[in-house]
Design a protein around this motif. Structure first.
Motif, PDB file in Angstrom:
ATOM      1  N   ALA A   6      30.545  21.119  47.061  1.00 42.21           N
ATOM      2  CA  ALA A   6      30.608  20.102  46.018  1.00 42.21           C
ATOM      3  C   ALA A   6      31.886  20.239  45.198  1.00 42.21           C
ATOM      4  O   ALA A   6      32.562  19.246  44.899  1.00 42.21           O
ATOM      5  CB  ALA A   6      29.386  20.200  45.122  1.00 42.21           C
ATOM      6  N   VAL A   7      32.240  21.462  44.834  1.00 41.77           N
ATOM      7  CA  VAL A   7      33.464  21.695  44.065  1.00 41.77           C
ATOM      8  C   VAL A   7      34.682  21.325  44.893  1.00 41.77           C
ATOM      9  O   VAL A   7      35.628  20.701  44.387  1.00 41.77           O
ATOM     10  CB  VAL A   7      33.526  23.165  43.587  1.00 41.77           C
ATOM     11  N   ALA A   8      34.703  21.694  46.156  1.00 42.11           N
ATOM     12  CA  ALA A   8      35.832  21.353  47.021  1.00 42.11           C
ATOM     13  C   ALA A   8      35.966  19.834  47.155  1.00 42.11           C
ATOM     14  O   ALA A   8      37.079  19.294  47.120  1.00 42.11           O
ATOM     15  CB  ALA A   8      35.657  21.998  48.388  1.00 42.11           C
ATOM     16  N   GLY A   9      34.854  19.138  47.294  1.00 44.33           N
ATOM     17  CA  GLY A   9      34.900  17.677  47.369  1.00 44.33           C
ATOM     18  C   GLY A   9      35.412  17.058  46.090  1.00 44.33           C
ATOM     19  O   GLY A   9      36.201  16.099  46.107  1.00 44.33           O
ATOM     20  N   PHE A  10      34.995  17.611  44.947  1.00 42.98           N
ATOM     21  CA  PHE A  10      35.470  17.108  43.661  1.00 42.98           C
ATOM     22  C   PHE A  10      36.969  17.335  43.509  1.00 42.98           C
ATOM     23  O   PHE A  10      37.700  16.452  43.048  1.00 42.98           O
ATOM     24  CB  PHE A  10      34.709  17.796  42.527  1.00 42.98           C
ATOM     25  N   VAL A  12      39.226  17.622  45.880  1.00 46.65           N
ATOM     26  CA  VAL A  12      39.936  16.710  46.781  1.00 46.65           C
ATOM     27  C   VAL A  12      39.959  15.298  46.198  1.00 46.65           C
ATOM     28  O   VAL A  12      40.983  14.607  46.240  1.00 46.65           O
ATOM     29  CB  VAL A  12      39.293  16.723  48.188  1.00 46.65           C
ATOM     30  N   ALA A  13      38.848  14.857  45.620  1.00 46.49           N
ATOM     31  CA  ALA A  13      38.791  13.517  45.039  1.00 46.49           C
ATOM     32  C   ALA A  13      39.755  13.386  43.859  1.00 46.49           C
ATOM     33  O   ALA A  13      40.445  12.371  43.727  1.00 46.49           O
ATOM     34  CB  ALA A  13      37.363  13.210  44.596  1.00 46.49           C
ATOM     35  N   SER A  17      43.285  11.057  43.815  1.00 44.03           N
ATOM     36  CA  SER A  17      43.413   9.983  42.828  1.00 44.03           C
ATOM     37  C   SER A  17      44.622  10.218  41.930  1.00 44.03           C
ATOM     38  O   SER A  17      45.235   9.276  41.445  1.00 44.03           O
ATOM     39  CB  SER A  17      42.137   9.868  41.995  1.00 44.03           C
ATOM     40  N   ALA A  18      44.986  11.468  41.692  1.00 41.70           N
ATOM     41  CA  ALA A  18      46.153  11.757  40.862  1.00 41.70           C
ATOM     42  C   ALA A  18      47.433  11.343  41.570  1.00 41.70           C
ATOM     43  O   ALA A  18      48.400  10.920  40.937  1.00 41.70           O
ATOM     44  CB  ALA A  18      46.202  13.239  40.520  1.00 41.70           C
ATOM     45  N   GLN A  19      47.478  11.441  42.876  1.00 40.39           N
ATOM     46  CA  GLN A  19      48.667  11.029  43.613  1.00 40.39           C
ATOM     47  C   GLN A  19      48.783   9.519  43.686  1.00 40.39           C
ATOM     48  O   GLN A  19      49.864   8.987  43.914  1.00 40.39           O
ATOM     49  CB  GLN A  19      48.632  11.626  45.021  1.00 40.39           C
TER      50      GLN A  19
END
Length: 68
Positions: A6-10, A12-13, A17-19
């Protein structure tokens, strides 16, 4: 293990989005002429019709406060 996924998915998301955000444009100067206050030059200002250094104003103010 589920928390790690869950943390890894967060992460990555958030990273993707920052890029996607476009950076703000860099302000460009209009010319090479620098505006100087009262045309006395850098570090100076107009006091009672005469150009005086800002350091002189500061030293005079300190002397008045100290009672010299």
């Amino acid at each position: 293990m589920i928390r790690l996924i869950a943390v890894a998915g967060f992460v990555v998301a958030v990273a993707t989005s920052a890029q996607a955000i476009t950076p703000a444009p860099i302000p460009q100067s209009n010319g090479t002429i620098m505006q100087v206050r009262f045309a006395c030059g850098p570090g100076r200002t107009l006091v009672a019709g005469h150009c005086v250094a800002r350091t002189t104003i500061r030293h005079t103010r300190r002397a008045i406060r100290r009672g010299y």
